[in-house]
Structure formats: structure tokens, C-alpha cells
Design an enzyme around this catalytic site. Structure first.
Site, PDB file in Angstrom:
ATOM      1  CG  ASP A 196       3.218  31.723   5.282  1.00 43.54           C
ATOM      2  OD1 ASP A 196       3.101  31.153   4.189  1.00 43.54           O
ATOM      3  OD2 ASP A 196       2.481  32.660   5.635  1.00 43.54           O
ATOM      4  CG  HIS A 237       1.525  33.481   2.016  1.00 42.21           C
ATOM      5  ND1 HIS A 237       1.253  33.235   3.331  1.00 42.21           N
ATOM      6  CD2 HIS A 237       0.559  34.299   1.572  1.00 42.21           C
ATOM      7  CE1 HIS A 237       0.147  33.878   3.662  1.00 42.21           C
ATOM      8  NE2 HIS A 237      -0.294  34.536   2.623  1.00 42.21           N
ATOM      9  CB  SER A 413      -1.645  37.588   3.551  1.00 36.79           C
ATOM     10  OG  SER A 413      -1.981  36.266   3.567  1.00 36.79           O
TER      11      SER A 413
END
Ligand SMILES: *[C@@H]1O[C@H](CO)[C@@H](O)[C@H](O)[C@H]1NC(C)=O
Ligand SMILES: *[C@@H]1O[C@H](CO)[C@@H](O)[C@H](O)[C@H]1NC(C)=O
Ligand SMILES: *[C@@H]1O[C@H](CO)[C@@H](O)[C@H](O)[C@H]1NC(C)=O
Ligand SMILES: *[C@@H]1O[C@H](CO)[C@@H](O)[C@H](O)[C@H]1NC(C)=O
Ligand SMILES: *[C@@H]1O[C@H](CO)[C@@H](O)[C@H](O)[C@H]1NC(C)=O
Ligand SMILES: [Ca+2]
Ligand SMILES: [Ca+2]
Length: 659
Positions: A196, A237, A413
Site C-alpha cells: 500500500d 490507507h 479496502s
């Protein structure tokens, strides 16, 4: 063609070069983007020669590619990271060295995070509660009290771990992790890599579960994948995904991860203007004997008109990981199915649709799909992403950048890391599980629970092996308790085989509302080395185009009469030149079925928004079966009460073998 000879594949590519070329169908944007990375292949000399050649030609040597001793990654610091012309002179300079067989400047392409999208759910109260899908909700709620609840301040908000009906959710609709924890499994000794934008590894709730040895920053080539600061905290994230898996327990910080004693590694690779095949491949092949699970919550743009997937090197990395990683048991690749909503189809995303990834969709705390959820027949199972939009902090509670916490993480996600956490629990329960075992366990222990389609389009159905599935949710919501219990008792599976069931190559036109139907009769390679009697994955390689690609819809029906929608309408996909070229549409819906008999493919153009007439041209369909010759569950212990699905399928298979 991909050079198959250079790789030794246990899974698939040995037999079918076809399986490795999904990249052929990729349709890229108009202008090619080039980067400052080169893939350099040498005929001799190894790493020492590579370093020397890089230096002489004015490049920086980065690393070998996937542990190879002939292929290397170079970068040129004087070349901009993004440009629109090939650097022919630089390439020529490299090629002038007699050892250099190949020097390929890497193209750049877009890979997006599956980020937050506003939730456009349907309120349960707006639905007719007497509709059969909802009326039949199974009442399998159990108040299992095993040990004490974690004391972390956000645990109460983690309804996906323990749904007590908070935040407007349905009691008992959760991942059943407490049952797994109660059996003593918390992820000890297992490492999951978050591919990520980095991880805040200084976070109080993560730092003790951070595996620094297995971490790497592929965006800046160092060992410190710390997220790059932006005013908007855009790079939060990876940190949020990490907390869902491995946030520490009972430490007064944020919440608790699904596998709170497991480790996470950060592979920072999303944070640069363009992705390259080299970065993806290096990340997915990073330390495959130390990293058990790779979790990805990103992919091709979710605009409903992209058809894209892993390129050559990345494909090699995945296949190598599956065949050789974890000392031969295979790495587990967990993939978010996508946030493109109803107007996209994750079978057009070659990562999610791959047999070698476990693709995970999401559900809300009251059992619906979220508005952004993308569905397709390759999805294996689901976890959770969001609560109701009307309740502010009903998102996924987890760690956030700079030692903060959040209660609003969402999207598919958020779903993929929950699955990765559960797989970490299963691996602690049984270190011998292979990548295939993990998929079988997922199929056999996931549950329908209260999941339903608020739009009443996709109903729960039984396939020919008696397994209940849904186009949106795969085999249902993961159940950590059931998975760990079965993992603990699991016996090795019989060998996997690959059979080309048949192929039709013939040009056929199909106009709007003038569908064509094709059939392949197959003996499933009976009597050959590739005989498949019990299915795992099924792939349909199809070459087809239309004057409006998004209007092509395809359904595939198995000999046991299970229909998979392998391509749904994508209203925004206006591509009209290339269509799909031998694109591997995958379905998991026929899992454990007997494949012998007639397969039917229906190809059609559905009328689009403007009701215009579209011309379609079909060219090719090749059907490939993957599975076992011997009944897969014959050696498993199953009791009727606790492992109903396994018991049922096993009995069905054993009976079929007797006949
Ligand atoms: C990738 O593979 C395709 C065929 O599948 C081949 O045409 C192409 O040259 C390869 N690309 C690179 C960069 O090696
Ligand atoms: C993050 O933490 C800081 C200080 O700990 C706090 O001031 C800030 O409001 C937090 N931000 C968010 C978005 O929670
Ligand atoms: C794993 O495999 C090894 C060697 O085959 C065996 O000794 C061990 O009992 C297995 N462990 C489990 C949990 O099945
Ligand atoms: C196959 O399934 C469809 C529904 O999916 C059903 O209408 C049809 O009757 C079935 N055909 C056979 C031969 O069972
Ligand atoms: C089912 O599981 C429960 C809890 O683990 C156990 O007490 C029970 O004996 C099991 N039933 C069977 C038939 O094994
Ligand atoms: Ca905590
Ligand atoms: Ca997508």
C-alpha cells in the site's frame, strides 16, 4: 508470447501457456507513459556484472527481479519519473554491452487505492420485509461467550468483530473472531504484508506487531516504508489496513486487530505518480518465505470502463509466490474486489479475477452490499466495510496516521485486510495450509448469515455440489471460528490438475437482443494425465468485441446447471475497437461440481442507455477446468453438526465416486 520455458510452474503454466497471457487483453489509454525504471536481462555475469554495467551506463543498480540472477532493476536518475517519450539513447547504451540481452524501459500505468466512497445503501425499513430473501434469514445467532472482551477503547465500535447490534447493525452478523481467539489462535508467528502507501510503524498500537525485517519501501528504495505526509492525510490507507489485522489488544489504544498477535509488514508501493510492472512484481515477490499473506486494497481504476490486470513480471511474481512461497505451500494473496459499484464488474480486473488471489467483497453491518461494492463471479467470500451512512462513526474502526485512530475506514479496502487477519488465524492453527487449502476452507466455512442484495437481483443459490453462493458475496461472510476449527483438523488435498475442456473458434455476430449460445461438450480429460473430476476454479477465455463493450453480457452454465454471470453490463464502458482478447473470465460458483458434460455460454448485447443497436463479434471461447481427479474431501473428518457443508459435499462426492 510469454517465455514459459524460463519459469517452472507447478500451477498451470506448465501445461497451458494460455493461462499466463491475460495481459494481452489490456486496453490502455491513448498515450504511453514511460518511467525512469529499466528491466535489464543479462546473458552472463550475474549481480556483479549488473552493478558494473549500471555504473558504466550512468544508471543506479536497484535489485535483482524476483530473486533472479539474470534479470535486474535499474533506474536512471537523470530521466524524469514520468515522461511521454521512450529514452532510446539510454536503452541503446545499456544494450551496447555484450552481456545485455534485453533492456526494457518500464511503462507507467494507474493503480488506485480502493478508497472511501459515500455509501448509498438502502434502508432495511424501506424494504418489504416479507420478501423471500429477507424473510428467510437464518436465525443462527449464538451468544458465544468465550473469554473476556478486549478492553481497548474502540472495541465497542468494532461491530465487524462483535456485532451486538450497535451502530444500527444486526446482532450476530460479524466475523466470529471471538470463537477463534477462544480456541487460542491470535495470529502468533504469522506475517501479513500490506502492499500500500506505507504504514505508520511508530503507532502505539502497531509498533510491537511491526515486522521491520520483511518491510520495504519500493517507492523510494529503502527499508523504511513510512507514509509520505500530505495535508489531507491521503496516505493513511496502509496504516488503516494494518490496524485491522494487527492492532494490539488490551493496551488502551484504538481497537484490536483480527489477528492481534500477528505481525504486519509494510510494502510501500502505491505512492508514486505511476505504477510499473517492476514495482508490482518486486512487492508481490518480496520475501516470500517470511511473508505469509499479501493484502492488496488497490487495482486498476474503478471507472467501470477499464479492463486491466497483472503484466508479465507481476504475473510471474504471483505464480512464483503461489508455487514456491512459504517454502512451497504458497503465499496467500488477498484482494479487494473493487469499489466500482454496480456499474463495474471485477472480472474485468485481472488481479481480483485471478485464481491465485482470494478476492473479497464487503457487506454493511446490516447485511447489504455497500453502494460502492463491485461484484463478479470470481469473488470467493465477503467481510465487512461500512455501517449505515446515517450513523457517523459506523465505519471500520482502526489505527490511523500519526498515532491516531479512526472510525470511518471503509470500502472494499477495509474488507480485504479483515480476511487477511482471519487467514493469519487459520495459518497459526495449521502452518501446513497451502494456498489451495485456504480457498477450500473459505468456501466450506463462509456463511450466508444475513447477507442479502438490497436490489433483489442476486439471490442465494445452491450449486451442483450443494454449496450455497451468491453473485455478490461469493460463499458468504467469513467465519473465523469455523475456519480455524476446520484448519486445525485439515488433511492435505489431492493433487490439482488442469484440463482444457474444449475450444470454439468461429466468428459469429450478435446484435442487441440477438444473443448467441455456444456449447462445449467435455469429458473433462477423462483417462488422461489431466483428468478433472471435481472442480476448483473455472476459466473461460473469451475473445469478443462490440460497438459498445459495456453492453456485452455473458452467462456460463455448467453441466450441473449452475449459471455464473461471468460478465455483467458496464454502462460506462464505451470501448469499441478491441473488446476482450482471450480474457480469462473466472468463476468460483461451480466449486466442487463434477465438470463432465455440456457447458453453455450465452453471449449478448444488452440494450444500453440510448437503446442504440450494437454490433457484436464473437471469435473464441476456450474452457479450462482446474481441480482434482480424486474427491477433495474424502480424507477430511467431518461431523454433520459442526461442519455441515463439508459433511454434505463429502458425502455427495463419495457417492458420485461409487457410481
Ligand atoms: C509481455 O508479454 C507479451 C506477450 O504476452 C509480449 O508480447 C511482451 O513483449 C512482453 N512485454 C515485456 C515488456 O516483456
Ligand atoms: C489526530 O491526533 C491529533 C493529536 O493527537 C488531534 O489533534 C487530531 O484531531 C487527530 N485527528 C483526527 C482526524 O482524529
Ligand atoms: C505439518 O506437516 C508436518 C510434516 O508433513 C507434520 O509432521 C505435521 O504434523 C503437520 N502439522 C499439522 C498441524 O498438520
Ligand atoms: C436449470 O436451472 C434453471 C434455473 O437456474 C431452471 O429454470 C431449469 O429448470 C434448470 N434445468 C434443469 C434441467 O434442471
Ligand atoms: C460441535 O462443536 C462443539 C463446540 O466446539 C462441541 O462441543 C461439540 O461436541 C461438536 N459436535 C460434534 C458432533 O462434534
Ligand atoms: Ca489496541
Ligand atoms: Ca474494478
Amino acid at each position: 508470447m510469454v517465455d514459459i520455458k524460463s519459469w517452472i510452474f507447478k500451477d498451470c503454466c506448465l501445461v497451458f501457456s494460455l493461462l499466463c497471457i491475460s495481459i494481452v487483453g489490456i486496453t490502455t489509454g491513448d498515450q504511453e507513459v514511460l518511467t525512469n525504471s529499466w528491466l535489464v536481462e543479462l546473458s552472463e555475469g550475474g549481480e556483479a556484472a549488473a552493478r558494473d554495467i549500471a555504473k558504466r551506463a550512468g544508471f543506479s543498480y536497484v535489485s535483482p527481479v524476483l530473486g533472479s540472477d539474470t534479470e535486474f532493476h535499474f533506474i536512471h536518475n537523470a530521466v524524469p519519473k514520468t515522461r511521454f517519450r521512450r529514452s532510446i539513447l539510454h536503452t541503446r547504451k545499456l544494450k551496447s554491452h555484450p552481456f545485455v540481452k534485453r533492456a526494457v524501459q518500464q511503462t507507467g500505468f494507474v493503480r488506485s487505492k480502493r478508497g472511501y466512497k459515500p455509501l448509498k445503501g438502502v434502508l432495511l425499513s424501506d424494504l418489504h420485509i416479507n420478501n423471500p430473501e429477507i424473510g428467510q434469514l437464518i436465525n443462527d445467532e449464538k451468544d458465544v461467550v468465550i473469554g473476556k472482551d478486549p478492553t481497548d477503547p474502540l472495541f465497542d465500535k468494532e461491530w465487524f468483530l462483535k456485532n451486538r447490534g450497535q451502530s444500527g447493525g444486526i446482532k450476530g452478523l460479524d466475523l466470529n473472531v471471538e470463537a477463534a481467539w477462544g480456541m487460542g489462535f491470535t495470529g502468533k508467528g504469522v506475517t501479513t504484508a500490506i502492499m500500500d502507501d506505507g504504514i505508520d510503524y511508530l503507532h502505539e498500537d502497531l509498533k510491537y506487531n511491526y515486522n521491520s525485517e520483511a518491510s520495504y519501501d519500493f517507492s523510494s528504495n529503502d527499508h523504511f516504508p513510512y507514509p509520505r505526509y500530505t495535508d489531507t492525510w491521503f496516505n493513511s490507507h496502509g496504516t488503516r489496513c494494518a490496524g485491522e489485522i494487527a492492532a494490539a489488544r488490551d493496551n488502551d489504544v484504538c481497537g484490536v486487530g483480527v489477528a492481534y498477535d500477528s505481525k504486519v509488514a509494510g510494502l510501500r508501493m502505491l505512492d508514486q505518480p505511476f505504477m510499473t510492472d517492476l514495482i508490482e512484481a518486486n512487492a508481490m515477490g518480496h520475501m516470500p518465505n517470511i511473508i505469509d499473506i499479501y493484502s492488496a486494497s488497490w487495482g486498476p481504476t474503478d471507472d467501470g470502463k477499464t479492463v486491466d490486470g497483472p503484466r508479465n513480471l507481476t504475473m510471474r511474481a504471483i505464480v512464483k509466490g503461489v508455487n514456491e512461497g512459504r517454502n512451497g505451500k504458497g503465499n496467500i494473496y488477498v484482494w479487494a474486489s473493487g469499489d466500482g459499484g454496480q456499474e463495474d464488474d471485477c472480472n474485468c480486473d485481472g488481479y481480483a479475477a485471478s485464481m491465485w488471489t482470494i478476492s473479497i467483497n464487503s457487506a454493511t453491518n446490516d447485511g447489504q452490499t455497500a453502494g460502492y461494492d463491485e461484484s463478479c463471479s470470481s469473488t470467493l467470500a465477503s467481510t465487512f466495510s461500512n455501517g449505515k451512512s446515517t450513523i457517523r462513526d459506523a465505519g471500520v474502526a482502526t489505527t490511523d496516521l500519526y498515532n491516531n485512530c479512526t472510525t470511518t475506514h471503509s470500502g472494499t479496502s477495509a474488507a480485504a485486510p479483515e480476511a487477511a487477519g482471519i487467514f493469519a488465524l487459520a495459518l497459526e492453527a495449521n502452518r501446513n495450509l497451502t494456498w489451495r487449502d485456504m480457498q477450500h476452507l473459505t468456501v466450506l466455512t463462509s456463511k450466508r448469515n444475513r447477507l442479502f442484495d438490497p436490489y433483489l437481483k442476486h439471490f442465494w443459490q445452491y450449486n451442483g455440489a450443494g454449496l450455497e453462493f451468491n453473485h455478490l458475496f461469493g460463499y458468504g461472510v467469513l467465519d473465523a471460528g469455523a475456519m480455524v476449527y476446520m484448519a486445525n483438523h485439515w488433511k492435505p488435498l489431492p493433487e490439482r490438475f488442469h484440463c482444457t475442456a474444449g475450444s470454439i473458434k468461429k466468428e459469429m455476430n450478435f446484435g442487441t437482443n440477438e444473443p448467441i449460445t455456444l456449447t462445449i461438450d467435455t469429458d473433462a480429460c477423462k483417462g488422461t494425465d489431466n483428468e478433472v473430476n471435481f472442480l476448483e476454479h473455472l476459466q473461460a477465455f473469451v475473445t469478443v468485441k462490440s460497438s459498445y463493450r459495456g453492453n456485452i453480457v455473458m452467462h456460463l452454465t455448467s453441466p450441473m446447471n449452475t449459471t455464473s454471470m461471468i460478465l455483467s453490463q458496464r454502462p460506462n464502458d464505451d470501448e469499441h475497437k478491441n473488446g476482450f482478447t482471450r480474457w480469462p473470465f473466472m468463476t468460483t460458483h461451480t466449486w466442487a461440481e463434477a465438470p463432465r458434460g455440456t457447458w453453455t455460454l450465452r453471449v449478448e448485447n444488452i440494450a444500453g442507455k440510448n437503446n442504440e443497436y450494437d454490433d457484436g463479434l464473437f471469435r473464441e471461447w476456450t474452457l479450462v477446468l482446474h481441480g482434482t481427479r480424486d474427491p477433495p474431501y474424502h480424507h477430511q473428518d467431518a461431523d454433520e453438526e459442526n461442519q455441515t457443508k463439508l459433511f454434505k459435499v463429502k458425502r455427495m462426492h463419495d457417492m458420485a465416486m461409487k457410481n
